[in-house]
Design an enzyme around this catalytic site. Structure first.
Site, PDB file in Angstrom:
ATOM      1  N   HIS A  73      -8.520   1.556   3.769  1.00  0.00           N
ATOM      2  CA  HIS A  73      -7.223   0.922   3.551  1.00  0.00           C
ATOM      3  C   HIS A  73      -6.303   1.293   4.720  1.00  0.00           C
ATOM      4  CE1 HIS A  73      -7.476   0.291  -1.125  1.00  0.00           C
ATOM      5  NE2 HIS A  73      -8.503  -0.203  -0.483  1.00  0.00           N
ATOM      6  N   GLU A 100      -3.376   2.510   4.866  1.00  0.00           N
ATOM      7  CA  GLU A 100      -2.716   3.810   4.753  1.00  0.00           C
ATOM      8  C   GLU A 100      -3.653   4.951   5.143  1.00  0.00           C
ATOM      9  OE1 GLU A 100      -2.966   1.398   2.453  1.00  0.00           O
ATOM     10  OE2 GLU A 100      -1.506   1.672   0.839  1.00  0.00           O
TER      11      GLU A 100
END
Lengths: 143, 143
Positions: free
Chosen positions: A46, A48
């Site tokens: 992801h 992040e």
């Protein structure tokens, strides 16, 4: 958040779910990424997680206490926990995620008594643009 | 679980928190790892994330629906979510983790209505050996 939206757009062009993230330390962007789960065959890739891993490598530390994360969508529980582990100071996110979010929806990880570090959370930053790019992406993919 | 414990022991020798994980697909170990957060300066480098990433790379897929994960400690919320994303079939873990666990403690992620995939969970496998190695590690580090 403009740079995070740009990363979301680049993710879309690669066929990835258009979510982008940026890590800012002392007023400077030190890492930016969009989702790369398909490209890397990695369910943990992801946006992040990618910026956290990159920033930690650059700083030579597992912790980023002076850093703020900007991301176009509310982090999932995996990313919310990684943000906590990295001791990130502030989290700015765009659109809320009723189904997959883990900050203000679902497990609400920072409200758990077992959470060691919760960042300050600011939601709804560039919310419409962040939600629109996702909506368009899923609309085009629906049969 | 013997191999997961072996990986926990190797992690301890590297100065890492002694937690080990193994991914088994069709009766064969396809990935095994211990924690490497210090070595890699990566707060996401928990044993579970490392074996999932390695196995996904080997299988060329983000999903491991025929695979079972063995880990010496109850997964944290980050790892529990990664296990769910990877569609892992069964989770066998050793010791429970009241403070940091996200499966049977804390956020209890697989009990959340927003959880898309929950593995079958079997806890208490080699519980004493899994807990002992952690207890010894933290005891030696206490002032």
């Amino acid at each position: 958040m403009d740079e995070a939206l740009k990363q979301a757009g680049l993710a879309e062009k690669r066929g990835e779910v258009p979510i982008g993230a940026v890590l800012v330390c002392e007023g400077e962007i030190i890492a930016s990424a969009g989702n790369r789960t398909l490209e890397l065959n990695d369910p943990t890739a992801h946006a992040e997680v990618l910026v956290i891993r990159e920033a930690c490598k650059i700083r030579g530390s597992q912790r980023l206490p002076e850093c703020d994360l900007y991301v176009t969508l509310e982090p999932c529980p995996m990313c919310a926990t990684a943000i906590s582990f990295a001791r990130i100071r502030r989290l700015y996110y765009g659109a809320g995620d009723e189904k997959g979010g883990g900050v203000d929806h679902g497990a609400r990880l920072y409200a758990q008594p077992t959470c060691h570090h919760a960042p300050e959370v600011y939601s709804g930053i560039a919310e419409t643009a962040s939600a629109d790019i996702l909506r368009r992406f899923f609309l085009l993919r629906r049969p």
